[in-house]
Design a protein around this motif. Structure first.
Motif: not given
Ligand code: GLA
Length: 410
Positions: A283-312
């Motif tokens: 959720x980047x609807x509110x401006x947020x630093x890219x690195x703020x949550x990049x090292x978190x435990x969300x499984x999709x961040x682990x799968x992507x090694x970070x953000x590598x996702x299509x946003x609708x």
């Protein structure tokens, strides 16, 4: 790669002389520089001054190298006096994007190389025009009107960015375009029926123009002859708004106009789910630093090694049927890039596969997270995903889409 060192030397020499990038390119091509549209090319002094006239639209063409097959590649450099963009006929590639920061200091903010062999051998699609199908097609296979087509796989078991030899590795035809308000290049390429396994002969023109208000507008157009096909064109420019090679983009602040995204499996193929971003690191609807949550435990961040996702992409369309998609802001130097598009999605990629194994245009190694890409497009693997917007193009139809990158400061 005989022209490596000489070109690096040229760049260093030009830097020591206080000349801009356009001048560096010109020094290496001396008398063969071709003047287009009346621009005053030819001497380093005049070229260095090219970026200095605010509001003055200029374009020039220089040789950039020759492919092993003997095909000449050119670099077009166009400017509005403030922003200067260089593009190659190789892959219709954005090679450099020079923009001023808050205090008027100009830097190249796009990742790339200073020579053709590095583009051919090393480039992870730096600045390239991507086709015939941007991002992944599962197992490189899809069925259209009852016929199954196989694209050569080049990313594990999947096809990425059009297969082994996509549009990013083709030499495009180029034509200078000019209006009262803009200057740029129309690139075209005809992909034969069956190239990379895709059906139908696809004629593509992608026009890149820079206007006086620092908008880089990309108009994609394609038609197919003979058979229906699938098309998903995009551009894979990587930015670091503090300057390419200057380190991590963790501090860049992102606002992304999307309330959902398409989660992926281990091969980065969408699962088919359209998942809400609310309450997640997506959720980047509110401006947020890219690195703020990049090292978190969300499984999709682990799968992507970070953000590598299509946003609708969501929200209302504004001018010209385009909608605000995203704004990136680097707080230290203040540069911003704002993206508007008519496309339904965008791949936000946090440079996860950059691994420091080669040097870029400024002689700096690019490491993981040193740049981001924001590839406006249809969703990955759409040919195999019935619930995603269709990417089918039939003879008689015209594929036409527009994306605008606006450069600014804040
Ligand atoms: C896209 C993909 C990434 C990566 C880059 C190129 O952004 O989604 O996984 O392959 O291209 O390196």
């Amino acid at each position: 790669m005989p022209d490596h060192l000489p070109r690096r030397e040229v760049l260093r020499t030009a830097g020591a002389l206080g000349l801009g990038a356009a001048a560096a390119g010109a020094l290496s091509s001396t008398a063969v520089a071709t003047t287009q549209a009346g621009s005053a090319a030819g001497t380093p002094d005049k070229l260095a001054a090219m970026g200095a006239h605010h509001g003055k639209l200029e374009i020039r063409k220089d040789p950039f190298g020759t492919t092993p097959e003997g095909v000449a590649v050119d670099v077009y450099t166009f400017t509005n006096g403030r922003v200067t963009i260089s593009m190659l006929t190789w892959g219709a590639t954005i090679q450099r994007v020079e923009t001023p920061d808050r205090r008027g200091r100009t830097k190249n903010i796009s990742l790339g190389f200073d020579n053709l062999p590095d583009y051919a051998a090393l480039s992870p699609y730096f600045g390239a025009t991507i086709g015939r199908y941007g991002n992944r097609i599962a197992k490189g296979r899809f069925t259209l009107d009852g016929t199954t087509y196989q694209i050569p796989v080049n990313n594990g078991e999947n096809a990425l960015h059009g297969g082994t030899i996509g549009f990013d590795k083709k030499v495009w035809k180029a034509k200078t375009v000019r209006t009262d308000d803009s200057v740029g290049v129309a690139f075209s390429y005809v992909s034969p029926d069956g190239e990379m396994g895709f059906p139908g002969e696809l004629s593509t023109t992608v026009t890149y123009t820079l206007d006086r208000r620092d908008n880089l507008r990309i108009d994609y157009q394609a038609t197919v002859a003979g058979k229906p096909t699938v098309v998903n064109l995009t551009n894979h420019v990587y930015f670091n708004l503090a300057g390419e090679g200057s380190g991590s983009i963790d501090d860049h602040v992102l606002e992304l106009n999307a309330s959902s995204y398409t989660p992926v499996d281990a091969g980065l193929i969408p699962t088919g789910e359209i998942a809400p971003v609310a309450g997640t690191p997506f959720d980047f609807n509110k401006p947020t630093p890219i690195g703020a949550r990049l090292r978190g435990d969300h499984p999709q961040l682990i799968v992507g090694r970070g953000y590598d996702h299509n946003f609708v992409l969501g929200g209302k369309t504004d001018h010209d049927g385009l909608r605000f998609a995203a704004r990136f802001w680097e707080p230290e130097d203040g540069r911003t890039v704002t993206v508007h598009t008519d496309q339904p999605g965008a791949q936000f990629y946090s440079g996860n596969f950059l691994d420091g194994t080669f040097l870029g245009i400024g002689n700096k190694a690019y490491r993981q997270g040193d740049a981001f890409a924001f590839e406006t497009q249809h969703f990955p693997d759409s040919p195999n995903q019935p619930n995603f917007p269709s990417t089918v193009l039939r003879p008689g139809e015209t594929y036409a889409t527009t994306t605008i990158y606006t450069f600014g400061t804040k």
